[in-house]
Design a protein around this motif. Structure first.
Motif, PDB file in Angstrom:
ATOM      1  N   ALA A   7       1.424   4.280  -3.440  1.00 62.19           N
ATOM      2  CA  ALA A   7       1.229   5.930  -3.407  1.00 62.19           C
ATOM      3  C   ALA A   7       1.786   6.898  -4.638  1.00 62.19           C
ATOM      4  O   ALA A   7       2.891   6.455  -5.170  1.00 62.19           O
TER       5      ALA A   7
ATOM      6  N   THR B 200      -3.502   5.960   2.672  1.00 62.31           N
ATOM      7  CA  THR B 200      -2.900   4.647   2.502  1.00 62.31           C
ATOM      8  C   THR B 200      -3.275   3.568   3.355  1.00 62.31           C
ATOM      9  O   THR B 200      -3.480   2.643   3.078  1.00 62.31           O
TER      10      THR B 200
ATOM     11  N   LYS C 203      10.400   4.833  -0.578  1.00 65.45           N
ATOM     12  CA  LYS C 203       9.590   3.532  -0.788  1.00 65.45           C
ATOM     13  C   LYS C 203      10.284   2.167  -0.198  1.00 65.45           C
ATOM     14  O   LYS C 203       9.877   1.374   0.696  1.00 65.45           O
TER      15      LYS C 203
ATOM     16  N   GLU D  70       1.037  -1.128  -0.157  1.00 69.52           N
ATOM     17  CA  GLU D  70       0.019  -0.013   0.080  1.00 69.52           C
ATOM     18  C   GLU D  70       0.920   1.166   0.097  1.00 69.52           C
ATOM     19  O   GLU D  70       0.565   2.039  -0.633  1.00 69.52           O
ATOM     20  N   GLY D  71       2.048   1.335   0.669  1.00 69.60           N
ATOM     21  CA  GLY D  71       3.124   2.358   0.762  1.00 69.60           C
ATOM     22  C   GLY D  71       3.606   2.524  -0.686  1.00 69.60           C
ATOM     23  O   GLY D  71       3.758   3.630  -1.221  1.00 69.60           O
TER      24      GLY D  71
END
Length: 210
Positions: free
Chosen positions: A65, A181, A114, A61-62
């Motif tokens: 972004a 997020t 990330k 999910e990160g």
């Protein structure tokens, strides 16, 4: 061939659940690509009860972004390979040389922030074990009631719970865990149910009534 959302909606009307050729109704985004269709039908909104599974969701999910979820699904097999199937202890041990190796891999999102956040968050996840672990921590922010959307326009993209979860994780030094997020994480793991009310997958988490 499954129907697409624009084949089943009348112009000017809000997007509601779309019935596929199999007679099952789904939220429209499920028809955007075969990977999305499979993910929607078999995984999205299902409970996640193991540390590695929840850590994978946090990382992906990160990584998503600013990008589409389809992009992440296409890259997920490679993510699982290079991130040791999201074994938290293994990822926490990644050093600077390993991070540079990952940043040269076209099979993942090559964004330094990330990638470094994934390693950082693995280390923070280990720290959370003393307080019950990552799964229990995230589940503690699940709402008692869930949205009941009938159209796409009624699906929220952030919530009080995701905002609180984001703040709590940031206090624990997690990164790439913003409110939007974290809302997506809560949706993906069934802690909030934003399947449209007419979708055949509504209620799949078992936490909320159909």
């Amino acid at each position: 061939m499954e129907k697409t959302a624009d084949q089943t909606q009348q112009p000017g009307r809000p997007l509601g659940a779309v019935t596929g050729d199999d007679g099952r109704a789904r939220t429209p985004w499920a028809y955007g690509h075969p990977l999305l269709f499979e993910y929607y039908d078999t995984e999205w909104g299902e409970p996640v009860e193991d540390e590695a599974g929840m850590f994978e969701r946090v990382v992906l999910e990160g990584a998503q972004a600013g990008l589409s979820w389809l992009t992440i699904l296409k890259k997920r097999p490679r993510y699982r390979q290079v991130f040791a199937d999201f074994d938290v202890d293994a990822v926490a041990a990644f050093d600077a040389a390993k991070i540079d190796e990952l940043l040269a891999d076209p099979g993942i999102i090559r964004n330094r922030g990330k990638v470094e956040s994934a390693v950082n968050n693995a280390r923070r996840t280990i720290e959370l074990r003393a307080d019950g672990g990552l799964v229990a921590f995230i589940e503690s922010f699940a709402p008692a009631v869930s949205p009941e959307p009938r159209t796409v326009a009624e699906i929220p993209t952030v919530s009080a719970e995701s905002t609180a979860l984001s703040k709590a994780l940031r206090a624990r030094s997690f990164r790439f865990v913003g409110p939007t997020t974290m809302h997506a994480l809560l949706e993906a793991t069934g802690l909030i149910d934003t399947h449209l009310m007419d979708s055949w997958r509504r209620g799949v988490s078992g936490r909320f009534p159909r």
